[in-house]
Design an enzyme around this catalytic site. Structure first.
Site, PDB file in Angstrom:
ATOM      1  N   SER A   7      48.298   5.632  72.257  1.00  0.00           N
ATOM      2  CA  SER A   7      48.122   7.024  71.865  1.00  0.00           C
ATOM      3  C   SER A   7      46.827   7.562  72.460  1.00  0.00           C
ATOM      4  CB  SER A   7      48.073   7.135  70.344  1.00  0.00           C
ATOM      5  OG  SER A   7      47.638   8.428  69.995  1.00  0.00           O
ATOM      6  N   HIS A  32      51.870   8.036  74.240  1.00  0.00           N
ATOM      7  CA  HIS A  32      52.058   8.905  73.071  1.00  0.00           C
ATOM      8  C   HIS A  32      51.000  10.003  73.138  1.00  0.00           C
ATOM      9  CE1 HIS A  32      53.385   9.646  68.903  1.00  0.00           C
ATOM     10  NE2 HIS A  32      52.114   9.831  68.595  1.00  0.00           N
ATOM     11  N   ASP A  34      49.518  13.312  71.202  1.00  0.00           N
ATOM     12  CA  ASP A  34      49.481  13.983  69.895  1.00  0.00           C
ATOM     13  C   ASP A  34      49.020  15.432  70.019  1.00  0.00           C
ATOM     14  OD1 ASP A  34      50.104  11.872  67.920  1.00  0.00           O
ATOM     15  OD2 ASP A  34      48.375  10.882  68.824  1.00  0.00           O
ATOM     16  N   MET A  36      48.056  18.723  67.811  1.00  0.00           N
ATOM     17  CA  MET A  36      47.692  19.168  66.448  1.00  0.00           C
ATOM     18  C   MET A  36      47.205  20.610  66.501  1.00  0.00           C
ATOM     19  SD  MET A  36      45.467  15.898  65.287  1.00  0.00           S
ATOM     20  CE  MET A  36      46.100  14.236  65.451  1.00  0.00           C
ATOM     21  N   HIS A  65      54.186  14.137  70.339  1.00  0.00           N
ATOM     22  CA  HIS A  65      54.307  14.195  68.869  1.00  0.00           C
ATOM     23  C   HIS A  65      53.706  15.529  68.419  1.00  0.00           C
ATOM     24  CE1 HIS A  65      52.723  12.258  64.829  1.00  0.00           C
ATOM     25  NE2 HIS A  65      53.601  13.219  64.621  1.00  0.00           N
ATOM     26  N   MET A 136      55.516   8.089  59.766  1.00  0.00           N
ATOM     27  CA  MET A 136      54.047   8.125  59.793  1.00  0.00           C
ATOM     28  C   MET A 136      53.522   7.106  58.784  1.00  0.00           C
ATOM     29  SD  MET A 136      52.989  10.152  62.107  1.00  0.00           S
ATOM     30  CE  MET A 136      51.259   9.860  61.760  1.00  0.00           C
ATOM     31  N   PHE A 142      44.492  12.389  62.204  1.00  0.00           N
ATOM     32  CA  PHE A 142      43.324  11.673  62.706  1.00  0.00           C
ATOM     33  C   PHE A 142      43.702  10.264  63.154  1.00  0.00           C
ATOM     34  CE2 PHE A 142      42.106  14.670  59.462  1.00  0.00           C
ATOM     35  CZ  PHE A 142      41.106  15.403  60.087  1.00  0.00           C
ATOM     36  N   GLY A 143      42.986   9.767  64.143  1.00  0.00           N
ATOM     37  CA  GLY A 143      43.136   8.372  64.532  1.00  0.00           C
ATOM     38  C   GLY A 143      42.240   7.508  63.647  1.00  0.00           C
ATOM     39  N   GLY A 144      42.439   6.212  63.732  1.00  0.00           N
ATOM     40  CA  GLY A 144      41.519   5.287  63.075  1.00  0.00           C
ATOM     41  C   GLY A 144      41.640   5.171  61.564  1.00  0.00           C
ATOM     42  N   ASP A 174      53.793   5.100  63.491  1.00  0.00           N
ATOM     43  CA  ASP A 174      52.564   5.673  64.043  1.00  0.00           C
ATOM     44  C   ASP A 174      51.472   5.720  62.976  1.00  0.00           C
ATOM     45  OD1 ASP A 174      50.666   7.203  65.373  1.00  0.00           O
ATOM     46  OD2 ASP A 174      51.903   9.014  65.523  1.00  0.00           O
ATOM     47  N   GLY A 175      50.375   5.019  63.262  1.00  0.00           N
ATOM     48  CA  GLY A 175      49.196   5.144  62.418  1.00  0.00           C
ATOM     49  C   GLY A 175      48.725   3.838  61.807  1.00  0.00           C
ATOM     50  N   GLY A 176      47.491   3.473  62.110  1.00  0.00           N
ATOM     51  CA  GLY A 176      46.874   2.324  61.455  1.00  0.00           C
ATOM     52  C   GLY A 176      47.412   0.978  61.897  1.00  0.00           C
ATOM     53  N   GLY A 196      46.650   3.777  68.679  1.00  0.00           N
ATOM     54  CA  GLY A 196      45.551   4.560  69.248  1.00  0.00           C
ATOM     55  C   GLY A 196      44.257   3.779  69.292  1.00  0.00           C
TER      56      GLY A 196
HETATM   57  C1  DX5 Z   1      47.668  10.515  63.953  1.00  0.00           C
HETATM   58  C2  DX5 Z   1      48.407  10.418  65.244  1.00  0.00           C
HETATM   59  C3  DX5 Z   1      48.421   9.062  65.829  1.00  0.00           C
HETATM   60  C4  DX5 Z   1      47.059   8.452  66.124  1.00  0.00           C
HETATM   61  C5  DX5 Z   1      47.156   7.017  65.702  1.00  0.00           C
HETATM   62  O1  DX5 Z   1      47.962  11.705  63.314  1.00  0.00           O
HETATM   63  O2  DX5 Z   1      49.749  10.833  65.102  1.00  0.00           O
HETATM   64  O3  DX5 Z   1      49.262   8.982  66.971  1.00  0.00           O
HETATM   65  O4  DX5 Z   1      46.664   8.512  67.454  1.00  0.00           O
HETATM   66  O5  DX5 Z   1      45.912   6.459  65.786  1.00  0.00           O
HETATM   67  P1  DX5 Z   1      45.578   5.025  65.186  1.00  0.00           P
HETATM   68  O6  DX5 Z   1      46.412   4.034  65.910  1.00  0.00           O
HETATM   69  O7  DX5 Z   1      44.114   4.896  65.455  1.00  0.00           O
HETATM   70  O8  DX5 Z   1      45.887   5.087  63.712  1.00  0.00           O
HETATM   71 ZN    ZN Z   2      51.127  10.480  66.822  1.00  0.00          ZN
END
Ligand code: DX5
Ligand code: ZN
Length: 227
Positions: A7, A32, A34, A36, A65, A136, A142-144, A174-176, A196
């Protein structure tokens, strides 16, 4: 074979080309991307001009996405800018079926996304119409963030729903996700795994991806052996 989708949200935006090349060099086939809008989610990321620039430098499949309200307004724009796959949120439109048709008419693959608080059961009617369903495993924006544990239960429910409806949609998550839980998401049926920060926030993104690929491949072997 489960695919890992790096991502770009966590990539170094001043060096996107280098980052894309790094993950492509170790076998990533999909990216991927993103989007927003600061309304559907409390954050603003990147949009059409950045997607066009990425499209110019890679032939990898780009999975866009959309974390935006009124996704129907922008489908054609994102496909023209280079999206191969487009997903939108169930929570962002009253007309999911129409949006899926729009994405297909634009010659892209269509995905529907559900937030952590949305049950898998809302997908029952739309599942046969989509190419993929994205669960999700963090609240989008947010990432991380930390993986929400009951997402595994949702993966299992999605697998059952696919069996019950005969839908062939792929399962994306997707996520974490990182080395500590990637084997679990494969075990529970994820085909497409978005990662990500566990790739791009690492000192060596290519090595981090290779490690994740090895873990995912191992978990897939176990799945096959159990079948
Ligand atoms: C969050 C995004 C993800 C994000 C995931 O809203 O949709 O695609 O990049 O990041 P990680 O892998 O750090 O959770
Ligand atoms: Zn995403």
């Amino acid at each position: 074979m489960a695919q890992i989708l790096p991502s770009l949200l966590s990539a170094d935006f001043a060096n996107l080309q280098r980052q894309v090349e790094e993950v492509a060099a170790v076998g990533a086939q999909m990216l991927h991307f993103d989007v927003m809008d600061g309304r559907f989610v409390p954050n603003i990321s990147v949009g059409v001009p950045v997607l066009k620039s990425i499209r110019r430098i890679t032939r990898m499949i780009i999975d866009v996405h959309l974390m935006i309200v009124e996704p129907e307004k922008y489908i054609e724009t994102f496909v023209e800018a280079g999206a191969d796959w487009v997903s939108f949120h169930h929570e962002a439109t009253a007309h999911a079926n129409r949006v899926v048709q729009q994405i297909h008419q634009a010659q892209a693959r269509a995905g529907i996304v559900i937030n952590p608080a949305t049950p898998v059961s809302v997908l029952e009617q739309i599942l046969p119409a989509v190419d993929y369903a994205l669960i999700m495993s963090v609240n989008p924006g947010f990432g991380g963030q930390t993986f929400i544990a009951d997402s595994l239960d949702k993966l299992q429910k999605l697998k059952q729903l696919k069996l019950a409806t005969g839908a062939r949609a792929l399962t994306e998550i997707d996520g974490g996700i990182g080395p500590e839980n990637i084997e679990l998401v494969v075990k529970y049926g994820a085909d497409l795994i978005v990662v990500g920060s566990s790739i791009f926030s690492q000192k060596h993104p290519a090595q981090a991806l290779q490690k994740l690929q090895a873990l995912a491949a191992g978990a897939e072997q176990l799945n096959k052996a159990e079948r």
